[in-house]
Design a protein around this motif. Structure first.
Motif, PDB file in Angstrom:
ATOM      1  N   SER A  55       0.808  -1.219   0.000  1.00  0.00           N
ATOM      2  CA  SER A  55       0.000   0.000   0.000  1.00  0.00           C
ATOM      3  C   SER A  55       0.844   1.272   0.000  1.00  0.00           C
ATOM      4  O   SER A  55       1.911   1.320   0.610  1.00  0.00           O
ATOM      5  N   SER A  74      -0.061   8.408  -4.347  1.00  0.00           N
ATOM      6  CA  SER A  74      -0.852   7.456  -3.565  1.00  0.00           C
ATOM      7  C   SER A  74      -0.809   7.731  -2.062  1.00  0.00           C
ATOM      8  O   SER A  74       0.265   7.820  -1.464  1.00  0.00           O
ATOM      9  N   GLY A  76      -2.460   5.643  -0.043  1.00  0.00           N
ATOM     10  CA  GLY A  76      -2.648   4.339   0.594  1.00  0.00           C
ATOM     11  C   GLY A  76      -4.095   4.062   0.989  1.00  0.00           C
ATOM     12  O   GLY A  76      -4.363   3.193   1.813  1.00  0.00           O
ATOM     13  N   ARG A  78      -6.549   2.778  -0.928  1.00  0.00           N
ATOM     14  CA  ARG A  78      -6.946   1.455  -1.418  1.00  0.00           C
ATOM     15  C   ARG A  78      -6.418   0.343  -0.500  1.00  0.00           C
ATOM     16  O   ARG A  78      -7.149  -0.559  -0.110  1.00  0.00           O
ATOM     17  N   GLY A  79      -5.136   0.437  -0.178  1.00  0.00           N
ATOM     18  CA  GLY A  79      -4.518  -0.616   0.623  1.00  0.00           C
ATOM     19  C   GLY A  79      -5.104  -0.677   2.028  1.00  0.00           C
ATOM     20  O   GLY A  79      -5.468  -1.758   2.511  1.00  0.00           O
ATOM     21  N   HIS A  97       3.365  -1.200   4.005  1.00  0.00           N
ATOM     22  CA  HIS A  97       2.883   0.129   3.589  1.00  0.00           C
ATOM     23  C   HIS A  97       3.986   1.165   3.606  1.00  0.00           C
ATOM     24  O   HIS A  97       4.930   1.097   4.394  1.00  0.00           O
ATOM     25  N   ALA A 190       0.193  -1.181  -3.842  1.00  0.00           N
ATOM     26  CA  ALA A 190       1.143  -0.059  -3.737  1.00  0.00           C
ATOM     27  C   ALA A 190       1.426   0.495  -5.128  1.00  0.00           C
ATOM     28  O   ALA A 190       1.455  -0.249  -6.112  1.00  0.00           O
TER      29      ALA A 190
END
Ligand code: 9Z3
Length: 369
Positions: A55, A74, A76, A78-79, A97, A190
Motif C-alpha cells: 500500500s 498514492s 494508501g 486502497r490498501g 505500507h 502499492a
C-alpha cells in the motif's frame, strides 16, 4: 502457480538489483516479526488464509543522505481500506505500507481530511475529552474491529519508504509466507515507481544548486537539474515464478489515466507475468469503479451504485464507464437520487476476491491430488 515461463533476462535483472542496491536497515527485524506472525497463524489456525497487502507510494531518493526524492500521489487509501475488508472476511493481514501513508482503522481519523481533533470535544471546564455525539456510533464500530484484529494478532504493520526497500521487503515476505501455500494471497496495491537511481550513480550529499557544483545526478553546465533514471526491474515475474508460495494467488493492480489503455495494459501484464488477476483502475474513477481482468479474457467491472458514491475532490464521475471495452449485460445505474451513506468500493472488491481465492484454492488442490 502457473507453469514456469520465466523470462531469463527480467529475472536476472531483478536478482542483479538486489546485489547492487542496499537492503533496508529494518529488513531483519521485519522478517523476524513476519516469521513469528506466519508461524503463529499456521500453528494456531492452519486453515486461515493470509494476505500480503502492499500500500501507498514508493519514493525514489535523489541522494543517499536523502533531502530530495521523487514520489507519487498514492495516499494508501486502497490498501488501508482493503486490509480492513480482508480482516472482515477472515484473513490474517500483513500490511506492507509506505511509512506515514494511511493505516487500517486509524485512516478514519487521520491526516488532514479526517483530523482526529475534529471528532472530539472538551467535556466541560474541568472535565476530560469526549468523542462528539454524532461520531460515537461509527467510532465504536471502528474501535471494536480494531481491537478484535489486535487481540487476535491478525494484523501485522510493516513500513517502507523507498522503492528499493519495498522490493527487498516484498521478496523477503513472500518467502516467509511459503508455509501458507495456496492460502496465501498477494494483493499488490502499492503504487510502485517504474524508475530509480541505482546506488552507484546516487549522490552521497544533498545536490547543490550552484552552477559550479554539478555532479553525477545533475549534468550539464546550466542551473538545470537533469536526472537520469534507470528502469526498476519487473519484479512480478520473480514473485510469481519463484518467491511466492507454490499454489498462492497473485493479484496486481494496474493504474492508467487513459481509458483507452486500461484493459489492454491489464491483459498485457497478465500475459507477461502469468499471475492470476489484474485489477485495473483509472486515476479519476478509482474510488467508484475497478475492472477484474482474468486470463480467460474476462473483463468484469465492479461499480459503486450511483446513490452510494462518496464525493471525491480528485475524482471525475463523468469518466465512469469510459474504459469499459466489452459491454457486459449489467444493470446500468443511471437513476439520480440523493446520495445515501457512501459505499467504499473495497467492500465490493474484497468479498469477490475472497470468493475467487477460494475457487483457486480448490482448483489447485484438485490439480495436485
Ligand atoms: C493502484 O492502482 C491502486 O489502486 C492505487 C490506489 C495506487 C490507484 P490510493 O492509494 O490509490 O488509494 O490513492 N496501484 C497501482 C499498482 C502499480 O503500480 N502497479 C504496477 C504496474 O501496474 C506494478 S504491480 O506496473
Amino acid at each position: 502457480m502457473p507453469p514456469s515461463t520465466t523470462n531469463g533476462t527480467a529475472a536476472d535483472a531483478a536478482e542483479e538489483y538486489f546485489q547492487t542496491n542496499p537492503p533496508p536497515k529494518a529488513l531483519a527485524s521485519h522478517q523476524a516479526l513476519a516469521r513469528e506472525f506466519v508461524q503463529y497463524h499456521h500453528e494456531t489456525s492452519p486453515g486461515r488464509r493470509m494476505v500480503l497487502v502492499t500500500s501507498g507510494g514508493t519514493t525514489v531518493p535523489l541522494e543517499n543522505q536523502t533531502v530530495r526524492f521523487i514520489d507519487n500521489f498514492s495516499a494508501g487509501t486502497r490498501g488501508a481500506t482493503s486490509a480492513e475488508y480482508f480482516l472482515k472476511n477472515g484473513y490474517a493481514v500483513i500490511f506492507l505500507h509506505r511509512q506515514f501513508s494511511l493505516l487500517p482503522y486509524s485512516r478514519h481519523y487521520s491526516h488532514s481530511t479526517n483530523c482526529f481533533l475534529d471528532f472530539m470535544d472538551e467535556d466541560g471546564p474541568e472535565g476530560g475529552v469526549v468523542v462528539r455525539k454524532e461520531y460515537q456510533e461509527k467510532m465504536r464500530r471502528v474501535l471494536e474491529e480494531y481491537h478484535y484484529a489486535k487481540q487476535n494478532r491478525l494484523l501485522l504493520l510493516l513500513p517502507f519508504t523507498t522503492v528499493t526497500e519495498y522490493l527487498f521487503e516484498l521478496r523477503g515476505l513472500a518467502e516467509i509466507m511459503r508455509p501458507i501455500g495456496s492460502g496465501a494471497l498477494f494483493y499488490l496495491a502499492a503504487a510502485v515507481s517504474d524508475f530509480f537511481i541505482p546506488r552507484e550513480r546516487m549522490e552521497e550529499h544533498k545536490i547543490q544548486s550552484r552552477e559550479d557544483n554539478t555532479g553525477g545526478v545533475g549534468s550539464g553546465n546550466s542551473r538545470q537539474l537533469v536526472i537520469n533514471l534507470d528502469p526498476v526491474p519487473k519484479f512480478l515475474n520473480n514473485l510469481v515464478q519463484s518467491w511466492a508460495p507454490t499454489g498462492s494467488m497473485v493479484v496486481s493492480f494496474k493504474l492508467e489515466t487513459d481509458p483507452n489503455l486500461l484493459v489492454a495494459k491489464a491483459e498485457q501484464a497478465l500475459q507477461r507475468y502469468q499471475h492470476d488477476l489484474v485489477i485495473g483502475n483509472l486515476l479519476t474513477t478509482r474510488k467508484w469503479e475497478v475492472v477484474f481482468v482474468t486470463r480467460d479474457g474476462g473483463e468484469h467491472w465492479i461499480r459503486v451504485p450511483k446513490t452510494r458514491r462518496s464525493k471525491s475532490f480528485s475524482g471525475i464521475e463523468a469518466d465512469i464507464g469510459t474504459a469499459e471495452r466489452k459491454h457486459e449485460e449489467h444493470h446500468v445505474d443511471l437513476e439520480g437520487g440523493k446520495v445515501t451513506e457512501g459505499m467504499e468500493i473495497e467492500s465490493l472488491i474484497i468479498p469477490e476476491l475472497a470468493y475467487l481465492h477460494g475457487e483457486t484454492m480448490k482448483q489447485r488442490a484438485e490439480q495436485s491430488a
